[in-house]
Design an enzyme around this catalytic site. Structure first.
Site, PDB file in Angstrom:
ATOM      1  N   ASN A  96      45.569  33.980 104.982  1.00 14.33           N
ATOM      2  CA  ASN A  96      45.927  33.160 106.142  1.00 14.33           C
ATOM      3  C   ASN A  96      46.473  31.792 105.762  1.00 14.33           C
ATOM      4  OD1 ASN A  96      43.300  32.604 105.181  1.00 14.33           O
ATOM      5  ND2 ASN A  96      42.712  31.630 107.097  1.00 14.33           N
ATOM      6  N   ASP A 306      32.360  33.223 104.133  1.00 11.74           N
ATOM      7  CA  ASP A 306      33.518  33.142 105.035  1.00 11.74           C
ATOM      8  C   ASP A 306      34.007  31.696 105.113  1.00 11.74           C
ATOM      9  OD1 ASP A 306      35.445  34.410 106.565  1.00 11.74           O
ATOM     10  OD2 ASP A 306      34.392  34.068 108.445  1.00 11.74           O
TER      11      ASP A 306
END
Length: 418
Positions: A96, A306
């Site tokens: 991303n 994460d």
């Protein structure tokens, strides 16, 4: 380079030295000798800490660094240094960035940026072009360049046929497909877990069903196609149950959960603090307990930080409009020790290498020296002084944590945290 590690308690269930306190002699990145007491050797560095514990190097299956395109959030160089000082010898980088990592040249770019660091970087290639969910990306080319898996970060594949074709296609080269599970239509404009807390606060809810329907659909597709599927960052009790049933059928499925979903619940949203706005949303205590049970019974394979740095201007906003995400590398180990036994934490922080096809070695003479140094003792409050990332959006600020990380040894490089 030669290093002697003194009085280290080995935590590695696959090692013949598991739970033993020993000295280790490392020469040129390999374990030369393990024994109760190794004699001093000239021109040899020494690693010695209070209550030193040593395990295989930890691996994080989901980190975001921003570069290229979002270097103001985090650079690859600083991100890898943060990972090293947080105990991680390997990280899987999400695609991303800007541009999205969806082709061979982008994989090569991030790998070249990571050369020379103690912590190794393993790119995840986008499953679809631009992570837009329309056309499959150049998966085989990215695999040849070094991508360890393929997935669109925090985006579900709404087109079931596209996911079916991807699962079939990657079997030709033993590829791993990652599918985040959240039905966009059921999520709608939701920003928090649908339940008592969201209702009380007047926040639009995201039902558990949004995740569970996608998990069920993806497992049906896997049963039809075969192949390997990884479902990241599950958050509900029913998701655990569905994956448990799929594993009992013999499907090749793995899954992960985040540190913050194991430790925190949606009750943290009472003050509208956007540090707790994450994807998927923090759930209820019932879900948290089910996730912990899933970790201990083996249904959940991995725990991930994460780690997702977000600029302060995108967090210091109204809850509805703030970006999702929390950093998590620095706090991962200490937070996990507050809810799980040490050996379970180490197991879940090291299993990921095998799932992602990354070479792993047990702690034995002749093996590669890929270690994390830590102690499970001690308690502290996680504060801004503990944050090494450029972004400071940690959901664990002000939280009590246990133990501490001393550093890592990998790639014939020693990195000490303190």
């Amino acid at each position: 380079m030669k290093i002697i590690i003194r009085s280290a308690k080995i935590i590695d269930s696959k090692s013949p030295f598991h739970n033993q306190t020993v000295d280790l002699l490392i020469a040129d990145g390999l374990i030369e000798k393990i024994g109760p007491s190794i004699l001093d050797i000239e021109d040899t560095a020494e690693v010695k800490f209070n209550n030193l514990h040593l395990s295989q190097g930890w691996f994080d299956s989901s980190v975001s660094f921003g570069e290229p395109g979002y270097e103001d959030r985090e650079t690859i160089a600083n991100g890898l240094n943060v990972a090293a000082k947080s105990g991680f010898t390997g990280v899987a980088l999400q695609p991303n960035s800007f541009p999205i990592i969806d082709n061979q040249s982008q994989v090569n770019f991030v790998k070249n940026k990571a050369n020379g660091f103690a912590t190794e970087l393993f790119p995840i290639g986008a499953l679809t072009k631009g992570s837009e969910g329309n056309d499959m990306a150049e998966l085989f080319d990215m695999k040849k360049a070094g991508a360890v898996a393929f997935g669109d970060y925090n985006k579900s594949i709404s087109n079931a046929n596209l996911l079916k074709i991807a699962l079939q296609y990657v079997q030709d080269f033993d590829g791993l497909v990652i599918t985040y599970a959240q039905d966009a239509n059921l999520k709608g404009n939701g920003v928090a877990n649908e339940g008592i807390v969201s209702t009380k606060l007047g926040l639009k809810g995201i039902p558990n069903l949004a995740e569970e329907l996608q998990v069920a659909r993806n497992l049906y597709l896997l049963e039809y196609t075969g192949g390997k599927l990884h479902i990241p960052t599950i958050s509900t009790a029913k998701s655990v149950e569905l994956i448990q049933e799929a594993k009992a059928k013999g499907l090749n499925v793995t899954c992960s959960v985040t540190v913050h979903h194991l430790v925190l619940t949606d009750e943290k949203l009472e003050g509208f603090d956007t540090r707790f706005k994450v994807t998927p949303p923090l759930r209820t205590e019932n879900d948290r307990q089910a996730l912990l049970n899933g970790v201990t019974d083996g249904t959940i394979d991995l725990i991930t930080s994460d780690h997702n740095p977000i600029d302060i201007e995108f967090k210091k906003m109204e809850f509805d409009t703030a970006k999702n995400g929390t950093i998590g590398l620095e706090s991962a180990f200490g937070a996990l020790l507050t809810v799980l036994p040490l050996e379970t934490v180490i197991e879940k922080l090291t299993l990921g290498k095998g799932i992602f096809g990354i070479e792993n070695s047990t702690i034995a003479e002749g093996s590669k020296a890929n270690f994390t140094f830590f102690t499970p003792e001690g308690q502290s409050i996680f504060s801004k002084e503990n944050i090494l990332s450029k972004s400071k959006n940690s959901a664990f600020l002000g939280t009590e944590i246990k133990g501490s990380v001393y550093g890592i040894l990998n790639q014939n490089q020693l990195v000490i945290s303190k």
